[in-house]
Structure formats: structure tokens, C-alpha cells
Design an enzyme around this catalytic site. Structure first.
Site, PDB file in Angstrom:
ATOM      1  N   SER A  49      -2.153  32.200   7.819  1.00 16.17           N
ATOM      2  CA  SER A  49      -1.524  31.184   8.655  1.00 16.17           C
ATOM      3  C   SER A  49      -0.053  31.445   8.938  1.00 16.17           C
ATOM      4  O   SER A  49       0.531  30.775   9.776  1.00 16.17           O
ATOM      5  CB  SER A  49      -1.681  29.794   8.027  1.00 16.17           C
ATOM      6  OG  SER A  49      -0.727  29.604   7.026  1.00 16.17           O
ATOM      7  N   LYS A  93       4.695  27.457   4.278  1.00 22.08           N
ATOM      8  CA  LYS A  93       4.739  27.040   5.691  1.00 22.08           C
ATOM      9  C   LYS A  93       6.192  27.023   6.162  1.00 22.08           C
ATOM     10  O   LYS A  93       7.121  27.108   5.351  1.00 22.08           O
ATOM     11  CB  LYS A  93       4.154  25.630   5.858  1.00 22.08           C
ATOM     12  CG  LYS A  93       2.706  25.473   5.385  1.00 22.08           C
ATOM     13  CD  LYS A  93       1.708  26.119   6.325  1.00 22.08           C
ATOM     14  CE  LYS A  93       0.291  25.999   5.760  1.00 22.08           C
ATOM     15  NZ  LYS A  93      -0.684  26.770   6.532  1.00 22.08           N
TER      16      LYS A  93
END
Lengths: 183, 504
Positions: A49, A93
Site C-alpha cells: 500500500s 501510512k
């Protein structure tokens, strides 16, 4: 009684040896603990991701005290406790929205406080999927993976509170050293 | 013996026994890696999207799943009538339940129903959040059922999904057990407070032990002589004087014994460029048993032993039984002479046992805290502080005076002699005084004043003793000291470091 005394003597004698050996570790333990608790630690990336900036199985050096000193900054790559399972899962993230921000994902782009957000760390042709609008609270951050079409992040589980943000990624140390700020 | 040698390069005296440090670091690394797996942080991608089409990829369609959660008044949480590891935690001004009830279970569910029984009739005043990760077909629905029951419903749940219902309740809803209350309270402390506690514990222990040692010293009321005595009060091996003075056999006692053996012509000390060696001369019948064992450690079956061989004999061991016998022999002699009522090491045993106990509790607590408390586990500093405190207790306890009245009297006489050795007054030159320096040198070593003792002779011409063989020409007193002290200090320290630490 003699047997008991003999056994106690043996235990204390053996304990003495273990104690003598183990005391050498205090210095080692202390250094490891202080570094690991206050300064830096290492984690391995698991997943795609954060492509193309962080790759699967890369080792990342991250600072644990950055966010004790100041709040997370926009575009920081942060280590985050997964809000869905904070005791077991940790995410890496990028911080995109800060407390009080208005975030909108529309037509493949991200709008911050009603203005198009420039994100030069993303692949040029990348579109941010999963449209939505979020108004962040006083203690909320909006985090997203750099691989927008293939990332579970605040777009699915919502903004995260600061208590879930653990620290700031500083550098990729394996397999090739790069500072995160350079990517 | 802190005299530094200039010019010639002898191996420096190493303050840390690296062999033990490396050995235990290896053991620790294995244990630590075994206990704490390498951290993996997810760059969590979406995964296989089964969409709302139901089963796919060979997964079993388990259709409908019903999960019953019961929140007890003490904050414990039961899932399907079984107590779970989760509990309600305080978060700011609220109390929060956050449980991943479905997590990557490899089954497709057309519907997941989560029924929650609240501890009180507060359904109207709770907050709720529904966290859905990985392929859940539609947003989760929240339904208040009655005053103390609520339900969450999710549909089209993929095999990779994580479903986490979150309920926040007003403060005071939960009345946790006292232990949990205390832990919650402690966990609210900031890191800096735990660091201060971690530093304070050893500091307080150290201060307490210093006071304890001072108190015991005052109680012994030993006369510290002001006058100096120019002769040793009695003929005693230097190692025994050392144990009377230090209450412990350490590097100085072993080093002084070597010099004493050389003075008595039992051994030669050879000083060579960048090296040293010992050679046997004669073994007389008057050697004490601990001296014989020390010599056998140095020479084994040879008559000559260079530095490499001595280091090999020392470094082959983490611990040496022979050195333990040497130190044990010295303690036994000192006890037989009536200077101690029991073996000095044994009388400190209770403190050492306490230190060991506290140390292991501290280390166990440290590892437990690292594993069980949320990261960063600042509370582990408390346990680390406890482990260090225990080390402080075990170490400082060695200085608690344990001499008998006879031992105190003897030490008092030796302190008068020490005053003479450490005096700053120069000793006038005479041929008879030439021998005095070396004769009393072993006593100066065990009484911590060998440098002062050498300074008293600084105005003398100096003749290198016959037991000291060197290839340097024109060696003066200063060069002699700078050459001899590092050799005996190094050997003494190395040997003292491998003594077995049992407390017999």
C-alpha cells in the site's frame, strides 16, 4: 536438614554464577531499552500500500519520540496502530490530513480544505479512489497509503486519533539506504 | 595502581571483562530475539475483493454469523459466553470497548450480527463507531435494541475482512477491580516520570547503602590512628593485610602476592619490550597453600610462563576454580587468625542473596513489561531501576564492616603503618633504605598507597631488584614503577575477574 542446606547452598552458588554473568547484561539492556523506547526502532514493511515509495520487506528505521516533541506533520510517513486492532496490527501510512482539516476525495484527486492537494510523492498517473468527504476533529488525522487504489486507510476506517500514531519513519535501511524525506 | 606507563606499550588494563560481556550479550540476544519477534508493520492493501457476489476463491460460505458480546460491570468482556482477553479501557474522559470480532477468518459471511449487552442501561448515551477493513459489502448498521442492548450488523463480509465495533461509554460506567484501577492509574504516568523513578530507585538504594555502611562503621568505633608506624605491626602475608583492609580479595591482593613471591625469590618477573613473563626460581616449603595454587595457575607444569601463556590460561575460562581456591584460602586464613568471625564473603551473603533475588525479579518484570504493556512500555524503567538497585545493594554490601574486635585492632595497627607508607615526607638516602622500598612494596599495594610509597624514594638512586629482570638499561625508580605496576595490576585484575562468584 543437611540435604536441604546442601540444595540451598547449590542454588545460591549457581545463582551467584548466573547473577555474575547476568550483571554484564545490564549495560546492554539499558542501552537497548533507552534506544528502543525513546529513540529509534526498526520494522519491516508488509504489503504494497505504500508503493512506489516503500516496498514489501523493506526495513524501516523509525523515530519513536518525534510525536512526543511535536505533532505529526502533513506528508509524514508514520507508524500507526491499526484502529481496528490496535493491540496486534500496526500500519505504515502517510499523514495527509491534520486536525480541523476538511478532506475530500473526488474524481481521483484529493482536496484539502477545498483546494487541490499537490502530492508529488505519488506516481504521476495515479488516481485516488474511494470518493468521500471527511471533517477531521481536534485530535484526528487522515492517513493514506501512497498506492491509493490498493490501500486500506482512513478512506475505509476513517480518521485516526493521535493516540494511534506511534512515530515517524525516518529512513529505509534495507536493502538500500534512503532517507524517507527524500522520497 | 593507576600508574600509566609511558613509552613502552603494555596491554592496557581492561576494566570490563569482555569475554563475559560478549558471552552474555550473545545469550541475551538469543533470549531477546526469542521473546520479541521482529516487528512487521503493514502497508495494508485492499486484498482480494470478493465484492458482494458471495463465495469465491474456494472459501466456505458460512452465511450468517452471530456474535454475542457481554460487557460486565468490572470491564471484562465475554464473547459467546467465554471470557475474552479484551476489556473496557479508559480513553480520556470515556470508557471504550474496541474488539476486532471478525478478523481474517477465511470464511465468507452473508451477514454478521454482533449483539452487545451493556453493563448498565446506557444505550441512549453511548457513542459508537464501526470499523470495517477489507471488503465488507455495505456499511455496518448500528441498532439500539433496548436500554442495555445494542446490535451491529454487517453484510457481505469477505474472508479477509476485519470488523471492529467500538463503543464508548460515560466515565464511571465500569468499576474495574483494584488491580486494574492501579494499573490504569500507573499507565497514565508519562515516560519522564518512569525514567525519574528508574533513576531514583538505584540512587535511593545507593544512598541507603552508604548510610548503612556508615552506620555500621560508626558502631564498630575503630580507632583510626593519627600517628605513623614505620614498621609493619606483625609478619603477615600481604594478601591477608589486603583482605583485612578491603574485606575482599581482589586484584590488589593477587598482585601484591605476586610481588611478595618475587621478593621471596620464588619467582622472577621478566620485563621485555612490549611483553612480560614470569619464571620459577625455587619453591620453598614455607609457601602457603593459596600461594602454591596461584603459582600453579600461572605456571601449570612449566618453569617459565610468558604473557601469551598466562592469558591463555586465564581466557580459557569464564570462571577458574583455582582462583576461587586462592581467594578462599586467603579468607580462611584471615578467619582463622580471628579477624573475621566467619568467612567475609559468607557474612555478606544475605545482602548478595537479596541483590540476586531483586535482580532477577527486576529483569523478569522488565521483560514482562516490555511484552505486556503498550508500546512504549515506560513502566519497564521501574523494573530496570529495581534490577540496578539490586546490583547496587549486592555491590555496596561488600563494604559493610564485619571485622571482629581483634580484626579492628589489627587493622588499626596496619592503618598506622599505612600512614607511614603514604606519608609525603621523603626518606633520606642510605644503603639500608634501598631495600626498604621493595620490602614494603606489597603492603603498599594492598593498602592502596603504592604510588605515594614510591614518591617517598624519588630522591634516591635506584638499583633494579634482582627478582626483576629487564632489558632496559639505567632504569630509575619511576621507570621501574611504570614498568612493574601495569604488569602485576594486569595479571591481578585478569585473575580476579575469573574467580567463581559462588558465595561459599
Amino acid at each position: 536438614m543437611e540435604l536441604l542446606k546442601y540444595i540451598i547452598d547449590k542454588i545460591i552458588y549457581g545463582g551467584g554464577i548466573v547473577f555474575d554473568l547476568a550483571k554484564w547484561l545490564i549495560v546492554f539492556l539499558l542501552i537497548v531499552l533507552i534506544i528502543n523506547t525513546f529513540f529509534v526502532s526498526v520494522f519491516f514493511v508488509d504489503g504494497a500500500s505504500m508503493e512506489p515509495n516503500l516496498h514489501n520487506r523493506e526495513a524501516i528505521l523509525w523515530s519513536k519520540n518525534s510525536y512526543h516533541i511535536r505533532s505529526p506533520q502533513r506528508f509524514d510517513v508514520a507508524a500507526v496502530n491499526a484502529p481496528s486492532d490496535p493491540t496486534k496490527k500496526k500500519y505504515v501510512k502517510r499523514v495527509v490530513g491534520l486536525p480541523g482539516d476538511h478532506i475530500e476525495v473526488r474524481d481521483g484527486k484529493v482536496y484539502l480544505n477545498y483546494e487541490l492537494l499537490s502530492e508529488d510523492y505519488l506516481a504521476s498517473d495515479l488516481k485516488t479512489t474511494f470518493d468521500g468527504v471527511w471533517d477531521l476533529g481536534a485530535d484526528q488525522y487522515f492517513i493514506m497509503g501512497d498506492n491509493r487504489p490498493n490501500s486500506n486507510d482512513s478512506r475505509s476506517f476513517g480518521p485516526v486519533e493521535k493516540r494511534f500514531i506511534l512515530g515517524k519513519a525516518i529512513a529505509i535501511i534495507f536493502p538500500r539506504f534512503r532517507l524517507i524525506k527524500d522520497i | 595502581m593507576e600508574v600509566k606507563r609511558s613509552g613502552k606499550s603494555k596491554k592496557p588494563v581492561v576494566g570490563v571483562y569482555w569475554r563475559k560481556l560478549i558471552f552474555m550479550s550473545g545469550v541475551f540476544a538469543l533470549v531477546f530475539l526469542g521473546l520479541s519477534s521482529v516487528q512487521v508493520f503493514k502497508a495494508d492493501s485492499i486484498g482480494i475483493d470478493l465484492g458482494s457476489s458471495g463465495t469465491g476463491g474456494g472459501y466456505v460460505d458460512a452465511s450468517i454469523k452471530i456474535i454475542n458480546i457481554k460487557i460486565k460491570a468490572d470491564g471484562s468482556i465475554y464473547i459467546n459466553d467465554k471470557r475474552s482477553k479484551y476489556r473496557v479501557n479508559p480513553v480520556g474522559s470515556l470508557e471504550e470497548m474496541r474488539i476486532p470480532v471478525v478478523d481474517n477468518v477465511n470464511n465468507y459471511f452473508s451477514r454478521v450480527t454482533i449483539n452487545v449487552e451493556l453493563p448498565k442501561d446506557i444505550a441512549s448515551s453511548i457513542g459508537h463507531e464501526e470499523l470495517l477493513v477489507h471488503s465488507v459489502g455495505s456499511p455496518m448498521t448500528f441498532i439500539p435494541v433496548d436500554a442495555n442492548h445494542v446490535t451491529f450488523i454487517a453484510s457481505d463480509v469477505s474472508p479477509l475482512a476485519t470488523i471492529t465495533p467500538v463503543i464508548t461509554m460515560p466515565k464511571g460506567t465500569i468499576n474495574p477491580p483494584l488491580v486494574v484501577k492501579v494499573l490504569d492509574y500507573l499507565l497514565q504516568f508519562t515516560g519522564i516520570i518512569w525514567v525519574i523513578i528508574g533513576i531514583s530507585l538505584p540512587t535511593i538504594s545507593l544512598i541507603f547503602m552508604i548510610f548503612l555502611v556508615s552506620y555500621k562503621i560508626r558502631r564498630q568505633k575503630m580507632d583510626i590512628p593519627k600517628e605513623a608506624s614505620s614498621f609493619p605491626p606483625m609478619a603477615l602475608p600481604p594478601a591477608l593485610v589486603g583482605v583485612l583492609y578491603h574485606q575482599n580479595v581482589g586484584a590488589r591482593e593477587l598482585a601484591a602476592t605476586l610481588v611478595d613471591l618475587a621478593l621471596r625469590k620464588n619467582i622472577y618477573i621478566l620485563d621485555r619490550e612490549r611483553d612480560f613473563a614470569f619464571a620459577k626460581n625455587k619453591f620453598d616449603s614455607r609457601l602457603l597453600s593459596f600461594e602454591k595454587i596461584l603459582l600453579s595457575k600461572i605456571f601449570k607444569d612449566n618453569i617459565f610462563s610468558n604473557r601469551e601463556e598466562i592469558e591463555k590460561r586465564i581466557n580459557n575460562h569464564l570462571y577458574s576454580r583455582k582462583i576461587s581456591l586462592v581467594t578462599g584460602g586467603i579468607y580462611v586464613l584471615a578467619t582463622r587468625l580471628g579477624y573475621f568471625s566467619v568467612n567475609p564473603q559468607q557474612s555478606h551473603r544475605k545482602y548478595q542473596a537479596l541483590g540476586i533475588f531483586g535482580f532477577f525479579i527486576g529483569v523478569a518484570g522488565f521483560i514482562f513489561a516490555l511484552r505486556q504493556f503498550p508500546d512504549p512500555a515506560y513502566i519497564s524503567f521501574f523494573w530496570l531501576g529495581m534490577a540496578i538497585s539490586s546490583l547496587v545493594i549486592a555491590t555496596v554490601a561488600r563494604n559493610i564492616p564485619i571485622r571482629t574486635p581483634l580484626g579492628q585492632e589489627a587493622l588499626s595497627s596496619w592503618l598506622a603503618f599505612r600512614n607511614f607508607l603514604a606519608s609525603s615526607e621523603k626518606i633520606p638516602f642510605s644503603f639500608s633504605n634501598q631495600e626498604v622500598f621493595q620490602k614494603y612494596l606489597p603492603y603498599a599495594i594492598v593498602l592502596d598507597c603504592e604510588v605515594s610509597w614510591a614518591r617517598r624514594f624519588s630522591e634516591h638512586g635506584f638499583e633494579v631488584p634482582s627478582w626483576y629482570m629487564t632489558n632496559q638499561t639505567g632504569m630509575g625508580l619511576q621507570e621501574f614503577c611504570l614498568s612493574l605496576y601495569p604488569i602485576v595490576s594486569y595479571v591481578g585484575r585478569s585473575m580476579a575477574a575469573i574467580r567463581e562468584p559462588g558465595f561459599k
